[in-house]
Design a protein around this motif. Sequence first.
Motif, PDB file in Angstrom:
ATOM      1  N   GLN A   1      13.111  -7.573  -8.825  1.00  0.00           N
ATOM      2  CA  GLN A   1      12.479  -6.647  -7.887  1.00  0.00           C
ATOM      3  C   GLN A   1      13.358  -5.424  -7.744  1.00  0.00           C
ATOM      4  O   GLN A   1      14.385  -5.300  -8.421  1.00  0.00           O
ATOM      5  CB  GLN A   1      12.109  -7.310  -6.559  1.00  0.00           C
ATOM      6  N   GLY A   2      12.949  -4.497  -6.870  1.00  0.00           N
ATOM      7  CA  GLY A   2      13.631  -3.206  -6.804  1.00  0.00           C
ATOM      8  C   GLY A   2      15.107  -3.316  -6.450  1.00  0.00           C
ATOM      9  O   GLY A   2      15.961  -2.626  -7.023  1.00  0.00           O
ATOM     10  N   ARG A   3      15.448  -4.188  -5.516  1.00  0.00           N
ATOM     11  CA  ARG A   3      16.836  -4.266  -5.052  1.00  0.00           C
ATOM     12  C   ARG A   3      17.776  -4.761  -6.140  1.00  0.00           C
ATOM     13  O   ARG A   3      18.969  -4.469  -6.116  1.00  0.00           O
ATOM     14  CB  ARG A   3      16.926  -5.118  -3.790  1.00  0.00           C
TER      15      ARG A   3
ATOM     16  N   GLU B   1      18.650  -1.770  -7.964  1.00  0.00           N
ATOM     17  CA  GLU B   1      19.617  -0.999  -7.164  1.00  0.00           C
ATOM     18  C   GLU B   1      21.019  -1.580  -7.320  1.00  0.00           C
ATOM     19  O   GLU B   1      21.994  -0.856  -7.518  1.00  0.00           O
ATOM     20  CB  GLU B   1      19.231  -1.059  -5.675  1.00  0.00           C
TER      21      GLU B   1
ATOM     22  N   PHE C   1      16.390   3.634   1.630  1.00  0.00           N
ATOM     23  CA  PHE C   1      15.756   2.415   2.124  1.00  0.00           C
ATOM     24  C   PHE C   1      16.860   1.415   2.488  1.00  0.00           C
ATOM     25  O   PHE C   1      17.996   1.558   2.034  1.00  0.00           O
ATOM     26  CB  PHE C   1      14.829   1.849   1.043  1.00  0.00           C
TER      27      PHE C   1
ATOM     28  N   THR D   1      13.799   9.370  -2.740  1.00  0.00           N
ATOM     29  CA  THR D   1      12.877   8.253  -2.582  1.00  0.00           C
ATOM     30  C   THR D   1      11.461   8.804  -2.416  1.00  0.00           C
ATOM     31  O   THR D   1      11.204   9.573  -1.484  1.00  0.00           O
ATOM     32  CB  THR D   1      13.296   7.419  -1.354  1.00  0.00           C
TER      33      THR D   1
ATOM     34  N   ASN E   1       9.952   6.171   2.348  1.00  0.00           N
ATOM     35  CA  ASN E   1       9.512   5.039   3.173  1.00  0.00           C
ATOM     36  C   ASN E   1      10.132   5.060   4.564  1.00  0.00           C
ATOM     37  O   ASN E   1       9.435   5.100   5.575  1.00  0.00           O
ATOM     38  CB  ASN E   1       9.850   3.735   2.433  1.00  0.00           C
TER      39      ASN E   1
ATOM     40  N   ASP F   1      13.996   6.888  -6.589  1.00  0.00           N
ATOM     41  CA  ASP F   1      13.588   5.561  -6.126  1.00  0.00           C
ATOM     42  C   ASP F   1      12.069   5.695  -6.061  1.00  0.00           C
ATOM     43  O   ASP F   1      11.522   6.273  -5.128  1.00  0.00           O
ATOM     44  CB  ASP F   1      14.223   5.298  -4.750  1.00  0.00           C
TER      45      ASP F   1
ATOM     46  N   ARG G   1       6.737   4.278  -4.881  1.00  0.00           N
ATOM     47  CA  ARG G   1       5.410   4.762  -4.442  1.00  0.00           C
ATOM     48  C   ARG G   1       5.102   6.108  -5.108  1.00  0.00           C
ATOM     49  O   ARG G   1       4.590   7.034  -4.486  1.00  0.00           O
ATOM     50  CB  ARG G   1       5.358   4.827  -2.908  1.00  0.00           C
TER      51      ARG G   1
ATOM     52  N   SER H   1      10.518  -0.644  -7.630  1.00  0.00           N
ATOM     53  CA  SER H   1      10.003  -1.929  -7.182  1.00  0.00           C
ATOM     54  C   SER H   1       8.533  -1.990  -7.555  1.00  0.00           C
ATOM     55  O   SER H   1       7.724  -1.234  -7.025  1.00  0.00           O
ATOM     56  CB  SER H   1      10.155  -2.058  -5.661  1.00  0.00           C
TER      57      SER H   1
ATOM     58  N   LYS I   1       5.020  -2.442  -5.193  1.00  0.00           N
ATOM     59  CA  LYS I   1       4.248  -1.440  -4.444  1.00  0.00           C
ATOM     60  C   LYS I   1       3.186  -0.852  -5.372  1.00  0.00           C
ATOM     61  O   LYS I   1       2.156  -1.467  -5.599  1.00  0.00           O
ATOM     62  CB  LYS I   1       5.171  -0.349  -3.892  1.00  0.00           C
TER      63      LYS I   1
END
Length: 449
Positions: free
Chosen positions: A98-100, A103, A123, A181, A185, A214, A217, A254, A257
């Motif tokens: 996933q996104g993290r 990161e 985020f 980002t 968010n 990032d 979205r 991520s 989304k």
Amino acid sequence: MKTIIEPFRIRSVEPLRHTTPEQREQFLAEAGYNLFLIEAKNILIDLLTDSGTGAMSTEQWAAMMRGDESYAGSQSFFRLKASVQELTGFRHVIPTHQGRAAERILFHVMCRPGQTVPNNTHFDTTRANIEQAGARAVDLPCPEAADTQARHPFKGDMDVAALERLIEAEGRERIPLIMLTVTNNSGGGQPVSLANIAAVKQVAASHGIPFYLDACRFAENAWFIQLREPGYKAWSPKQIAQKMFSFADGCTFSAKKDAFANIGGFLCTQDDRLADQEKELLILTEGFPTYGGLAGRDLEAIAVGLHEVLDPDYLQYRIASTEYLGRHISEQGVPIVQPPGGHAIYIDAGLMLPHIPRQQFPAQALAVALYRHAGIRSVEIGSVMFGDHARHELLRLAIPRRVYTQSHIDYVVEAILEVYARRRLIRGFEIVSEPVFLRHFAARFRPLQ
Ligand SMILES: Cc1ncc(COP(=O)(O)O)c(C=O)c1O
């Protein structure tokens, strides 16, 4: 026709369960008034997050049947890579669970203790991963973002002058990368303009600093650019998205989304040397670079989702339905972050509950009140989530993609207006226990009288 409809029909349904006010009171007490700790079966409408909660399409499910589960060289990876490269143009596509995870790998490769990473607004996982790497995460939102009520078309923009001052003050060598980002968010789901992306890139390039998006979205951001930024009316969302990515040296993503996947993410870069280091770390914790912690079928779902999300009919419906919720509550006086964001409506709990000081977590109090009243789960984005870095006390109502219909949203509107009518009775909370990182996931609270 003026009516904007859901551009899909529903072929598979999942029942929702009503609970009584007495049951909800008990669930709240058992969960220490932390909505993350309530079982999902006891939630009627779940607006906790738009992440991983979307409904997949028939095309995605069909593609999943093609999932190639080979450990190395899976065809599903190459289909994902082609889909990501067509959109972003990045040379290296590194899948992550996933996104993290993207990161963590990026910051561990790029950041050293004492360095600083600027972003429009980090985020929470981005901030935590930077801090874990020993660096400092700095938010540089544009000045318009400070006023939740100001109506500015691109309140997600970065303050470019502040970025230049930061580079001047820190020195180029202490800034390993600059991030933006999209959409912002933590800053209210607000979009970033192409002009701002270009300006940030220009500053980054002039100092030789890598620039990353990032991008989770990206499609919602592209739609706002088409709607609001002069010069892009005739562009397709895909063309705008491609232009956004063309400025960046890489991205974290991520897929939970805007790729309509229930799990997944990726890290991209143009830099061969970085990619090698990132893949080494990836193998340690995520897996071989052609699956990165995901099943082949997950890679397939993401590849298809990246294509579907850029459908103008979908994006028109998506942004209109979020706006619908925002308009119906704000017209009755509920203070929301204006204008409505892409994936969520953010209520300014600091404004709505001025009798609750920030040390008593007004947005957490509002989240509890909304669950207690109507079984709706939302999330605090304020002093619980960000501690002293919080700029506002917001309650986020995130809308899962393609999941809820207009009648669900009408129910949410009715519930919020009823809670709003009784807002003076809402009381604050104190924290009784909390973890070191990301305390909103596990902190427990006690109601104050
Ligand atoms: C802007 C932003 N960046 C990064 C992440 C982290 O992604 P993930 O939840 O897939 O780890 C999120 C998740 O909500 C996000 O909204």
